[in-house]
Design a protein around this motif. Structure first.
Motif, PDB file in Angstrom:
ATOM      1  N   MET A  20      -8.035   6.824  -1.976  1.00  0.00           N
ATOM      2  CA  MET A  20      -6.661   6.233  -1.909  1.00  0.00           C
ATOM      3  C   MET A  20      -5.771   6.730  -2.835  1.00  0.00           C
ATOM      4  N   LEU A  64       1.093  -4.277  -4.231  1.00  0.00           N
ATOM      5  CA  LEU A  64      -0.433  -4.609  -4.350  1.00  0.00           C
ATOM      6  C   LEU A  64      -1.028  -5.128  -2.923  1.00  0.00           C
ATOM      7  N   LEU A  65       0.050  -5.969  -2.366  1.00  0.00           N
ATOM      8  CA  LEU A  65      -0.424  -6.431  -1.193  1.00  0.00           C
ATOM      9  C   LEU A  65      -0.633  -5.107  -0.095  1.00  0.00           C
ATOM     10  N   VAL A  66       0.212  -4.247  -0.033  1.00  0.00           N
ATOM     11  CA  VAL A  66      -0.059  -3.073   0.809  1.00  0.00           C
ATOM     12  C   VAL A  66      -1.205  -2.445   0.833  1.00  0.00           C
ATOM     13  N   ALA A  67      -1.635  -2.135  -0.636  1.00  0.00           N
ATOM     14  CA  ALA A  67      -2.651  -1.468  -1.143  1.00  0.00           C
ATOM     15  C   ALA A  67      -3.965  -2.497  -0.759  1.00  0.00           C
ATOM     16  N   ALA A  68      -4.037  -3.496  -0.674  1.00  0.00           N
ATOM     17  CA  ALA A  68      -5.003  -4.498  -0.484  1.00  0.00           C
ATOM     18  C   ALA A  68      -5.357  -4.740   1.101  1.00  0.00           C
ATOM     19  N   ILE A  83     -10.779  -8.494  -1.501  1.00  0.00           N
ATOM     20  CA  ILE A  83     -11.349  -7.360  -1.146  1.00  0.00           C
ATOM     21  C   ILE A  83     -12.755  -7.256  -1.410  1.00  0.00           C
ATOM     22  N   PHE A 143      -3.422  -2.732 -10.197  1.00  0.00           N
ATOM     23  CA  PHE A 143      -2.971  -1.901  -9.267  1.00  0.00           C
ATOM     24  C   PHE A 143      -4.123  -0.997  -8.823  1.00  0.00           C
ATOM     25  N   TYR A 160       0.462   5.194   1.547  1.00  0.00           N
ATOM     26  CA  TYR A 160      -0.823   4.159   1.860  1.00  0.00           C
ATOM     27  C   TYR A 160      -0.612   4.293   3.395  1.00  0.00           C
ATOM     28  N   ILE A 211      -5.951 -13.030   3.952  1.00  0.00           N
ATOM     29  CA  ILE A 211      -4.275 -12.295   3.457  1.00  0.00           C
ATOM     30  C   ILE A 211      -3.234 -13.420   3.718  1.00  0.00           C
ATOM     31  N   ILE A 226      -7.102  -2.501  -7.316  1.00  0.00           N
ATOM     32  CA  ILE A 226      -7.074  -3.074  -6.094  1.00  0.00           C
ATOM     33  C   ILE A 226      -7.045  -1.836  -5.035  1.00  0.00           C
ATOM     34  N   SER A 227      -6.270  -0.567  -5.457  1.00  0.00           N
ATOM     35  CA  SER A 227      -5.993   0.494  -4.511  1.00  0.00           C
ATOM     36  C   SER A 227      -7.129   1.355  -4.377  1.00  0.00           C
ATOM     37  N   LEU A 252      -6.295 -11.268  -4.315  1.00  0.00           N
ATOM     38  CA  LEU A 252      -6.638 -10.164  -3.422  1.00  0.00           C
ATOM     39  C   LEU A 252      -7.977  -9.365  -4.085  1.00  0.00           C
TER      40      LEU A 252
END
Lengths: 160, 126, 105, 498, 96, 86, 81, 258
Positions: free
Chosen positions: A1, G67-71, B107, A137, F81, B31, A140-141, B103
């Motif tokens: 990622m 953050l939201l997009v990554a999650a 996850i 960040f 992404y 979400i 999470i990524s 989040l």
């Protein structure tokens, strides 16, 4: 990622922007007294600049610049600076967070001592926010798996 | 009529809050719940910022050069109320921190159950 | 002189508004993703540029005007790059460009 | 100087050591455990010092940054705060001592961050309790909640979902609280608790005040898991790691009860909460239903820890009902019960943790012949259980006694009935466990001679877990014995003047 | 479930709207919120702290303790993410 | 002049409203990203115009700048992404 | 600042909020939430809360959306509601 | 890069200066001969000029490489650090607008930190060329680009507003002969900004361009823009007419100087 981007355009543009972005973030932290902004906002921008570097240049490049231990150190150090300034005021004889006591060691009048105290505090906030935002960040990524661990396990998922 | 004109900002914040609250309770997707939470928190921030507003040409809560160095008496009605802004800075920080933790938990759950629907996760646990 | 500057500023801002409008109409009317990117990528860049130059002219010569011009330069670099990044993601994800004669999407 | 500055040191020591914990863990992981204990010990000393000062000299005001109250933030420490401070730091210290073995068994590779969050959670609790500013309270409430979500989510299967639900509901609760603060700020212009209390009586007719009060109450009810809003609690506390539940279960709900007491009796004048609005009636019935539901649901559980969670819900019902009865004796009982409940819940969850550590399970079937295997643990458990039931020399009896006395004086027979019913259910609950533990049913396993031998061998818990449990047991008995002096020196000052 | 939550949120909204009846008008410069505490900040920020931006001076000085808490909230969130998501505790595993 | 700025701001708002159609109904994620980056650029100008209306542009310019910078970062991140989505 | 400006922005905000919770694709919902934050930022700038607007701009555009997009991309885009 | 060398070490690189001058004098004679011939042979002009420029360029390149081989480390380290620092300091002055000692020293500290963190970012693999020439040529490039952008905007406006919308999108690919990444970026962004074309992808020196109709696609194929970009960065052995003019101007200067 968080693998390296293979797009030369985005990489180059990001490379050009990142130093300016970082300087801008520091400006935001330092000039919170006169214009909107302050430690938190500047810290977020710093974190975002590092995130940009991460997604364009990959994890290794970033690790070379700021190893993980340093990041953790900065994150803790920020709060410690903040609480430490408060404690310093306490030791100098005032109440907790009473920056006017700093005028003894800084050699300026009380109002300016408070101003400088605010600057120090904002710096602390900025450090913490930068390190923590980047760390959140990153976690999470990647889902929390460090690329080096992944490589050690022989899996290359996410290194596309 | 007067009532609506004088308070429409509060009505908007109530609408937003209802939307967010509904999403937090009714949606099963995690979400979506987090999105609802974000809307909910923003609505409250809107409420606080509305408190700080002053009609009649009040300017930003940053002293102008004339007032900062002029030495004359500062007219309070000329500046917006800074206190709610300060409180809301803190609230925004709290909301982003909550977002991060939420989040992370989502996850974590996806990693284990490969779904984000609350009812499916419940079924998988049973 | 000031009237000239202000007039120039107004012309610039109105021009920016015009290009914003065309870009928006393009974004709504064009048939597919890539053609819409043409509208936003070009239209917005010039429109933002014009608006910012107009605002800087209105401000007169000061540090603020310099900052506004800096933003303009920045947008000049960033906007095409962002357009490129989005379009590249689209093509890599297998979006087929629209060809003449198809239905609009 | 230490005495003057002690109030702020309680929080700051905790905070700074929490922040430094990851760095220490980075250097050497084993140093974390003594570091945490050291920090909490220092904090406990300060809080005892503060308590001493409060008892002898009355309430303390501490101005942070030397700004006077309406403009800056102040600490106000009276008897209620001081009691809560000592309870929180003491509980945290005991659980920290207790945590070593359990944590190594449950989360072997994440102890450093666990301890960091542990200390942050304690910081949050302390900050909530000590502050005299309504917004500052919100900030620390969020610290405590965030740390709590994370600690709970590290637990066993299903813990993340429980933590997520807790997060959603907790955020709603905190936001409602914030909304209440906003409404109060809007009509008064102040954030200081004491000053608000002075300004508010002029505005009691206003609808804004009514809405603010309602939102405070709903938000806090969510945080303290009062009956209709309790749904997040059982899952969250059952599935958390045992150290986390031993810290959170005693403190979180009680801190919320503390905030409720503050809101009802300090922020608003008692006559507003009691006479002008039907709040106490609602609280009384909510308490009664919570007690009954908690007791009945506890009977239905097959898992020890889950059963304890429902007992916690019932105990919240005691306190809320006691406040709802709204006379001096009942409120005195409620405050005493806050104190007792911290100690008793700590003892129960500590025993549950020991059993989970030894048996790897908390199902009631794991209790087979447990008296033979762990006689010392079970002796402590017996003391705690007697206290929960309410048998005289232990502390649980006295708070129940005051509650019953108060409700009889107010003529609230329904609450008396609920209390007696719950005591009865507790008797059944604990005697069932004692029965399972005393007799060897052999229900689980193959029941042959080999396993029989294995079962009767004494395998006691490690000392680091046993000692805190015994301290808790001793505290239960001591509080019971000295309850009269505790009431006269501390609690009588904490009870609001009705 | 959906209808129930809709009803609940509408009840909450209606209650809040009920509260707006007695509120001071929006943007009223004479409302208590703008006349009680905040004038002090506006008039004294330059004298006390030599900082023209009152938001900064209130944030970091008058109510500095709040900001300390805010920073701690951020720190907590970061530590929570690391605790929850990092599978191996970073390099701790290798060293400790 | 103030009237002029307000009018320009209203015009931009109207345009934003049109773009919002693409952002909400636009088929697929990519159209939405494009629309949202367009919203971002218009917002940038509206912010500056608000600054002129308040007569304190020097305070708003920083927000505008951070907006431009971070909108760009967000766009790049989303694109990146999306590109490597499974 | 002035009432029509205010009302338009509030309309946008409400539209975005409703859209964000009704869209049946998580990624799109997150994108629309980004637009929502943009408008919120504008609204705060318009109410004179410069610092709040600054924070919201940096948080929402800089970190929150990413953050939201990554999650979402780390998990899944599918949703039932 | 040379730009900064001139600024920072005005006295030092005498050696380079001397070599250049000889080279230029050498080339000057050639060029003048060629220019005189060109009057007669209009067709042969471009060919010869091509050869000439590529030759000079090749020689210059070789010379630079030999000179710079030894100095490479220090260049990438300290020099780029200093340049980054100076640029950042300028940026700080632009942002800050406060010029008292306290804020300036803050600026120096911040710039130092950022420059330390990212001095290798700003000038990572920038191709070596004459800085002054690049800057001048780039500035000369901008008006042309602006004209193109305005044209392209009117084109888009026409397309968006015309009721029938006469478009026929195409995807076309072409190989580029540019070498450095910065020139790729400039080319790609210029393509995106000019009428009817958007760069979609670059892979293995192959540009993938989305064009709105056949005509614009064909317009791109002539390679005018690529030549201009190559001219800016003094790249590729391709000659553009301006290069010749440039060279002749330099020679005229030299001639006058002698």
């Amino acid at each position: 990622m968080i693998g390296k981007s293979d797009d030369i355009i985005i990489k180059t543009i990001a490379r050009i922007f990142v130093p300016f972005l970082q300087l801008y973030a520091l400006y935001v932290i330092m000039h919170g007294h006169y214009s909107p902004g302050g430690g938190f906002q500047g810290g977020v921008i710093l974190g975002a600049s590092m995130a940009l570097l991460l997604i364009t240049h990959g994890y290794d490049e970033l690790k070379r610049r700021l190893p993980e231990g340093v990041l953790l150190l900065l994150g803790s150090l920020g709060v410690l600076i903040y609480a430490g300034i408060g404690l310093l005021c306490l030791i100098l004889g005032g109440n907790y967070l009473d920056y006017s006591q700093l005028s003894v060691i800084l050699g300026v009048d009380a109002a300016h001592a408070r101003s400088l105290g605010i600057l120090g505090v904002e710096l602390g906030v900025g450090f913490t926010v930068m390190a923590i935002m980047y760390s959140i960040f990153f976690d999470i990524s990647t889902g929390g798996i460090l690329p080096e661990d992944q490589r050690r396990e022989g899996r290359v998922e996410g290194e596309r | 009529m007067d009532f609506i004109i004088a308070k429409y900002n509060y009505w908007i914040y109530i609408t937003l809050m209802m939307i967010g609250f509904y999403a937090m309770i009714a949606k099963t997707n995690l979400i979506k719940k987090i999105i609802g939470m974000n809307i909910f928190q923003t609505a409250i921030i809107l409420f606080f910022v509305s408190i700080s507003y002053k009609r009649g040409g009040a300017t930003l809560p940053i002293l102008t050069d004339a007032d900062a160095h002029g030495g004359h008496v500062i007219d309070v009605a000329q500046y917006l109320n800074p206190l709610p802004h300060v409180l809301m800075l803190t609230a925004i920080v709290v909301s982003i921190a909550t977002l991060g933790v939420a989040l992370a938990i989502a996850i974590m759950m996806y990693r284990k159950y490969h779904t984000l629907e609350e009812d499916e996760i419940l079924k998988a646990i049973k | 002189m000031t009237y000239l500057l202000v007039g120039l500023a107004i012309i610039c801002i109105l021009g920016g508004l015009f290009f914003f409008a065309t870009a928006t109409i393009g974004l709504l009317r064009f048939p597919d993703f890539f053609t819409r990117l043409h509208a936003t990528g070009k239209g917005d860049t010039l429109a933002v540029f014009l608006c910012l130059i107009g605002l800087a002219l209105y401000e007169g010569f000061s540090l603020t005007a310099l900052k506004i011009i800096f933003i303009a330069v920045f947008m000049f670099l960033a906007q095409p790059t962002a357009t490129h990044a989005i379009s590249r993601a689209g093509i890599r994800r297998g979006l087929k460009p629209w060809v003449k004669g198809e239905e609009r999407r | 100087m230490i005495v003057e500055q002690a109030p702020v040191l309680i929080v700051v020591i905790c905070l700074m050591s929490a922040v430094a914990t990851p760095l220490i863990g980075w250097v050497k992981r084993e140093l974390c455990y003594p570091w945490v204990i050291l920090a909490l010990l220092a904090s406990t000393c300060c809080s005892v010092l503060v308590m001493n000062t409060v008892i002898h000299e009355g309430s303390i005001h501490y101005y942070l940054g030397s700004w006077l109250p309406p403009w800056g933030i102040e600490y106000v420490i009276d008897h209620l705060n001081a009691m809560m401070l000592v309870l929180i730091t003491g509980t945290a210290l005991l659980v920290a001592i207790y945590s070593k073995k359990s944590l190594e068994a449950e989360l072997p590779d994440r102890t450093v961050y666990f301890y960091t969050l542990y200390l942050l959670q304690v910081t949050g609790f302390l900050g909530i309790v000590i502050t005299g500013d309504v917004f500052n309270l919100y900030v620390f409430l969020e610290i405590a909640s965030l740390a709590g979500y994370a600690l709970i989510a590290t637990g066993e299967e299903g813990a993340p979902l429980a933590a997520f639900r807790y997060l959603i509901l907790g955020t709603v609760g905190a936001c409602f609280y914030l909304l209440g603060v906003g409404y109060l700020y809007m009509v008064t212009g102040s954030l200081n608790l004491a000053e608000l209390a002075e300004i508010l009586p002029r505005l009691y007719g206003s609808k804004v005040i009514l809405v603010a009060f309602a939102f405070f109450m709903v938000g806090l009810a969510l945080k303290m898991a009062l009956f209709p809003l309790h749904l997040w609690l059982p899952d969250a506390y059952t599935k958390a790691p045992s150290v986390a539940s031993a810290l959170i279960a005693p403190l979180m709900t009680k801190v919320a009860v503390y905030i409720m007491l503050r809101v009802m009796f300090t922020l608003f004048k008692p006559y507003f909460s009691i006479d002008l609005l039907p709040v106490t009636k609602i609280l009384l019935y909510a308490g009664v239903i919570a007690i009954c539901v908690g007791a009945i649901m506890a009977l239905a559980q097959r898992n020890f820890k889950r059963m304890l969670c429902y007992i916690v819900i019932a105990e919240v019902g005691y306190m809320v009902g006691g406040v709802g009865v709204a006379n001096t004796v009942a409120i005195r009982g409620a405050i005493l019960h806050v104190m007792n409940d911290v100690v008793m819940t700590l003892g129960l969850f500590a025993v549950a943790g020991i059993i989970a550590y030894k048996m790897k399970s908390n199902e009631l079937t794991a209790f087979d012949a447990i008296f033979k295997k762990m006689p010392f643990t079970m002796a402590a458990f017996l003391v705690v259980a007697l206290s929960v039931i309410g048998v005289p020399p232990t502390c649980g009896f006295f708070s129940k006694w005051y509650l019953i006395q108060g409700s009889i004086m107010a003529g609230n027979w329904i609450f008396v009935g609920a209390l007696l019913f719950s005591s009865l259910v507790n008797v059944i609950l604990f005697f069932r466990i004692i029965e399972i533990g005393y007799y060897d049913f052999g229900a689980s396993g193959a029941g042959d001679a080999h396993s029989h031998d294995e079962r009767s061998v004494v395998s006691e818990a490690p000392l680091s877990m046993l000692i805190p449990t015994y301290v808790v047991a001793a505290a239960i008995i001591l509080i019971g014995l000295y309850n009269q002096s505790i009431i006269t020196t501390i609690i009588d000052f904490a009870v609001p003047k009705l | 479930m959906k209808t129930l939550s809709l009803i609940v949120s509408i009840i909450v909204g209606a209650f809040l709207m009920y509260g707006t009846i007695d509120m001071p008008a929006w943007g009223d410069p004479d409302s208590p919120a703008s006349t009680h505490v905040s004038p002090y900040y506006i008039t004294h920020t330059e004298v006390d702290t030599a900082t023209p931006n009152m938001v900064t001076s209130v944030l970091a000085d008058y109510r500095g303790y709040d900001t300390l808490g805010e920073t701690t909230v951020i720190f907590t969130a970061g530590m929570a993410c690391i605790l929850l998501l990092r599978r191996r505790g970073g390099r701790n595993k290798d060293r400790g | 002049m103030n009237i002029f700025f307000v009018a320009v701001g209203m015009g931009l708002c109207a345009l934003v409203f049109l773009v919002l159609y693409r952002a909400i109904f636009g088929p697929g994620v990519f159209n939405r990203i494009a629309a949202i980056s367009a919203v971002g650029t218009k917002t940038l100008i509206i912010l500056l115009i608000i600054g002129y209306v308040y007569n304190r542009v020097d305070m708003f310019i920083d927000i505008s700048m951070v907006y431009a910078l971070l909108n760009f970062i967000g766009c790049i991140a989303a694109a990146k992404y999306l590109e490597m989505e499974r | 600042m002035n009432i029509p400006f205010d009302i338009i922005l509030q309309l946008f905000v409400v539209i975005c909020a409703v859209a964000a919770i009704t869209v049946r694709d998580l990624l799109s919902a997150v994108m629309i939430l980004g637009a929502y934050s943009f408008f919120m930022c504008l609204m705060w700038a318009q109410l004179g809360a410069v610092d709040v607007a600054f924070t919201e701009a940096s948080v929402s555009a800089g970190i929150g959306t990413i953050l939201l997009v990554a999650a979402v991309l780390k998990t899944t885009r599918r949703t039932k509601d | 890069m040379r730009l900064c060398r001139y600024f920072l070490y005005p006295t030092q690189p005498g050696v380079i200066e001397a070599m250049e001058v000889t080279l230029f004098i050498h080339a000057a004679d050639d060029a003048f001969r060629i220019l005189e011939n060109a009057k007669a042979q209009a067709v042969g002009l471009l060919d010869t000029a091509t050869r000439l420029t590529s030759e000079t360029r090749w020689m210059e390149e070789k010379k630079l490489q030999t000179i710079l081989k030894g100095a490479h480390e220090t260049r990438s380290g300290i020099q780029s650090f200093v340049i980054t620092f100076v640029m950042l300091m300028g940026f700080w002055a632009l942002l800050s607008g406060k010029f008292d000692a306290f804020h300036l020293s803050l600026g120096v500290i911040c710039s130092l930190i950022v420059a330390y963190l990212s001095h290798d970012l700003l000038f990572a693999n920038v191709r070596v060329g004459d800085g002054r020439v690049i800057v001048r040529r780039f500035l000369a490039f901008i008006p042309w680009l602006l004209r193109e952008i305005i044209t392209s905007n009117f084109y888009v406006a026409y397309l968006a507003l015309s009721p029938k919308m006469p478009i026929d999108p195409q995807i076309m690919r072409f190989k580029t002969k540019l070498e450095s990444d910065i020139s790729w970026v400039v080319l790609a962004n210029s393509i995106t900004l000019t009428p009817g074309t958007v760069t979609i992808d670059i892979a293995d020196r192959e540009f993938m361009v989305h064009a709105l109709d056949r005509k614009t696609a064909a317009g791109l194929d002539t390679g005018e823009m690529e030549d201009r970009v190559a001219h800016i960065f003094m790249e590729a052995d391709h000659i553009y007419i301006q290069d010749v003019l440039d060279v002749s101007r330099i020679f005229a200067e030299l001639k006058r100087g002698m």
